[in-house]
Scaffold this motif. Structure first.
Motif, PDB file in Angstrom:
ATOM      1  N   HIS A   1     150.163  84.976  47.763  1.00 53.99           N
ATOM      2  CA  HIS A   1     149.484  86.086  48.155  1.00 53.99           C
ATOM      3  C   HIS A   1     150.112  87.217  47.417  1.00 53.99           C
ATOM      4  O   HIS A   1     149.328  88.463  47.364  1.00 53.99           O
ATOM      5  CB  HIS A   1     150.118  86.201  49.976  1.00 53.99           C
ATOM      6  CG  HIS A   1     149.522  87.540  50.380  1.00 53.99           C
ATOM      7  ND1 HIS A   1     148.133  87.770  50.689  1.00 53.99           N
ATOM      8  CD2 HIS A   1     149.837  88.573  50.979  1.00 53.99           C
ATOM      9  CE1 HIS A   1     147.852  88.680  51.160  1.00 53.99           C
ATOM     10  NE2 HIS A   1     148.786  89.478  51.427  1.00 53.99           N
TER      11      HIS A   1
ATOM     12  N   ARG B   1     148.250  87.646  43.954  1.00 50.44           N
ATOM     13  CA  ARG B   1     146.879  88.239  44.202  1.00 50.44           C
ATOM     14  C   ARG B   1     146.862  89.618  44.340  1.00 50.44           C
ATOM     15  O   ARG B   1     145.817  90.025  43.851  1.00 50.44           O
ATOM     16  CB  ARG B   1     146.240  87.440  45.615  1.00 50.44           C
ATOM     17  CG  ARG B   1     146.155  86.160  45.327  1.00 50.44           C
ATOM     18  CD  ARG B   1     145.685  85.705  46.690  1.00 50.44           C
ATOM     19  NE  ARG B   1     144.319  85.917  46.925  1.00 50.44           N
ATOM     20  CZ  ARG B   1     143.025  85.154  46.702  1.00 50.44           C
ATOM     21  NH1 ARG B   1     143.329  84.179  45.873  1.00 50.44           N
ATOM     22  NH2 ARG B   1     141.737  85.760  46.750  1.00 50.44           N
TER      23      ARG B   1
ATOM     24  N   LEU C   1     146.458  89.686  40.301  1.00 50.00           N
ATOM     25  CA  LEU C   1     145.127  88.808  39.895  1.00 50.00           C
ATOM     26  C   LEU C   1     144.093  89.535  40.588  1.00 50.00           C
ATOM     27  O   LEU C   1     143.167  89.564  39.928  1.00 50.00           O
ATOM     28  CB  LEU C   1     145.507  87.404  40.378  1.00 50.00           C
ATOM     29  CG  LEU C   1     146.837  86.510  40.171  1.00 50.00           C
ATOM     30  CD1 LEU C   1     146.511  85.235  40.766  1.00 50.00           C
ATOM     31  CD2 LEU C   1     146.670  86.173  38.538  1.00 50.00           C
ATOM     32  N   GLN C   2     143.978  89.879  41.510  1.00 54.01           N
ATOM     33  CA  GLN C   2     142.822  90.372  42.280  1.00 54.01           C
ATOM     34  C   GLN C   2     142.435  91.696  41.758  1.00 54.01           C
ATOM     35  O   GLN C   2     140.927  91.822  41.673  1.00 54.01           O
ATOM     36  CB  GLN C   2     142.792  90.703  43.823  1.00 54.01           C
ATOM     37  CG  GLN C   2     142.484  89.329  44.747  1.00 54.01           C
ATOM     38  CD  GLN C   2     142.555  89.656  46.088  1.00 54.01           C
ATOM     39  OE1 GLN C   2     142.490  88.762  46.739  1.00 54.01           O
ATOM     40  NE2 GLN C   2     142.740  90.957  46.474  1.00 54.01           N
TER      41      GLN C   2
ATOM     42  N   TRP D   1     140.158  90.438  38.970  1.00 49.32           N
ATOM     43  CA  TRP D   1     138.916  89.858  39.409  1.00 49.32           C
ATOM     44  C   TRP D   1     137.934  90.900  39.932  1.00 49.32           C
ATOM     45  O   TRP D   1     136.755  90.896  39.912  1.00 49.32           O
ATOM     46  CB  TRP D   1     139.140  89.063  40.790  1.00 49.32           C
ATOM     47  CG  TRP D   1     140.240  87.811  40.215  1.00 49.32           C
ATOM     48  CD1 TRP D   1     140.365  87.284  38.996  1.00 49.32           C
ATOM     49  CD2 TRP D   1     140.966  87.030  41.185  1.00 49.32           C
ATOM     50  NE1 TRP D   1     141.114  86.279  38.861  1.00 49.32           N
ATOM     51  CE2 TRP D   1     141.583  86.036  40.208  1.00 49.32           C
ATOM     52  CE3 TRP D   1     141.100  87.038  42.424  1.00 49.32           C
ATOM     53  CZ2 TRP D   1     142.608  85.040  40.889  1.00 49.32           C
ATOM     54  CZ3 TRP D   1     141.996  86.158  42.955  1.00 49.32           C
ATOM     55  CH2 TRP D   1     142.706  85.093  42.019  1.00 49.32           C
TER      56      TRP D   1
ATOM     57  N   ARG E   1     143.305  81.984  51.336  1.00 49.03           N
ATOM     58  CA  ARG E   1     143.305  82.501  49.901  1.00 49.03           C
ATOM     59  C   ARG E   1     144.580  82.277  49.088  1.00 49.03           C
ATOM     60  O   ARG E   1     144.784  82.029  47.971  1.00 49.03           O
ATOM     61  CB  ARG E   1     142.888  83.862  49.977  1.00 49.03           C
ATOM     62  CG  ARG E   1     141.238  83.992  50.479  1.00 49.03           C
ATOM     63  CD  ARG E   1     140.981  85.293  50.163  1.00 49.03           C
ATOM     64  NE  ARG E   1     141.487  86.443  51.001  1.00 49.03           N
ATOM     65  CZ  ARG E   1     141.077  86.627  52.295  1.00 49.03           C
ATOM     66  NH1 ARG E   1     140.087  86.009  52.924  1.00 49.03           N
ATOM     67  NH2 ARG E   1     141.674  87.592  53.036  1.00 49.03           N
ATOM     68  N   SER E   2     145.604  82.599  50.216  1.00 49.46           N
ATOM     69  CA  SER E   2     147.130  82.773  49.323  1.00 49.46           C
ATOM     70  C   SER E   2     147.411  81.333  48.761  1.00 49.46           C
ATOM     71  O   SER E   2     147.912  81.043  47.862  1.00 49.46           O
ATOM     72  CB  SER E   2     147.934  83.251  50.312  1.00 49.46           C
ATOM     73  OG  SER E   2     147.640  84.498  50.619  1.00 49.46           O
TER      74      SER E   2
ATOM     75  N   THR F   1     145.583  80.018  45.729  1.00 47.21           N
ATOM     76  CA  THR F   1     146.176  80.371  44.581  1.00 47.21           C
ATOM     77  C   THR F   1     147.611  79.733  44.378  1.00 47.21           C
ATOM     78  O   THR F   1     147.958  79.556  43.348  1.00 47.21           O
ATOM     79  CB  THR F   1     146.721  81.830  44.745  1.00 47.21           C
ATOM     80  OG1 THR F   1     145.492  82.768  44.671  1.00 47.21           O
ATOM     81  CG2 THR F   1     147.198  82.546  43.383  1.00 47.21           C
TER      82      THR F   1
END
Length: 229
Positions: A62, A65, A68-69, A72, A110-111, A114
């Motif tokens: 988490h 992200r 990373l997000q 994205w 989602r976490s 990843t």
């Protein structure tokens, strides 16, 4: 000393401080990347975290992200929708304190997706993304928009989205550090952004009278007005 950023967030106005916001984000993200690479995180990867129902690896995923997000979302397609402000991004959330709410189930899923790559890969991916962002954010215009991929059709201004990432980094850096027994918190500039966003979200959600009670008359704080997440 880190720059403290104060913004008129409740009115939905983006501060004319693009450089400061992006620097605050990058400093906090760098600290997150460093924590993800710590041997204590790898050693405790399969252990329970301080967050009920979330293991250390999932919590690390988490946190990762929030680096990373950004890439994205920058690469997502924008269509010109009215941008969501960072305040509304949080003020509208429901079920934040309910472990099995749709919101929290989605976050965990989602976490964990990843985290499935393992501690070393997650740390490497976050580090590589941070290096690219350190260059890329300097080149993006102040009016740059990003697509909110987990909410199809929604968009945010890049700087507004980075403010939400400062919130996530400020909260979850501490969560992960406590989970693995190390000391780590977000830089002061990111903490200031996080507090501004969350207090503004509390005002948006509950109104000023309720927030006043939470700040000064806790015996009258029937709705826990300052609890946004």
């Amino acid at each position: 000393m880190d720059t403290v950023i104060r913004c008129d967030l409740r009115a939905g106005k983006m501060p004319g401080m693009t450089t400061e916001i992006r620097q605050a984000y990058l400093l906090a993200a760098k600290r997150g990347v460093q924590l993800l690479a710590a041997e204590e995180v790898a050693r405790c990867w399969e252990d329970e975290s301080v967050l009920p129902g979330m293991w250390v690896g999932g919590l690390a995923g988490h946190l990762a992200r929030s680096v990373l997000q950004v890439e994205w979302f920058l690469d997502g397609e924008v269509v010109g929708a009215e941008p969501v402000t960072p305040v509304r991004y949080y003020a509208r959330l429901v079920g934040t304190s309910v472990p099995d709410s749709a919101l929290n189930v989605g976050v965990r899923a989602r976490s964990e997706e990843t985290a499935a790559a393992g501690s070393a890969i997650v740390a490497e991916q976050a580090q590589a993304a941070w290096r690219r962002l350190a260059r890329r954010l300097d080149e993006e215009p102040a009016d740059r928009r990003v697509a909110v991929l987990h909410r199809p059709g929604e968009e945010m201004l890049l700087d507004g989205y980075l403010q939400t990432r400062c919130v996530e980094l400020a909260v979850h850096l501490e969560d992960l550090a406590l989970s693995v027994g190390v000391r780590c918190q977000a830089p002061e500039a990111a903490l200031a952004i996080a507090v501004d966003v969350l207090v503004a979200a509390a005002r948006d959600r509950h109104g000023d009278q309720a927030v006043l009670h939470a700040l000064a008359r806790r015996e009258r704080d029937a709705v826990q007005a300052l609890r946004v997440l």
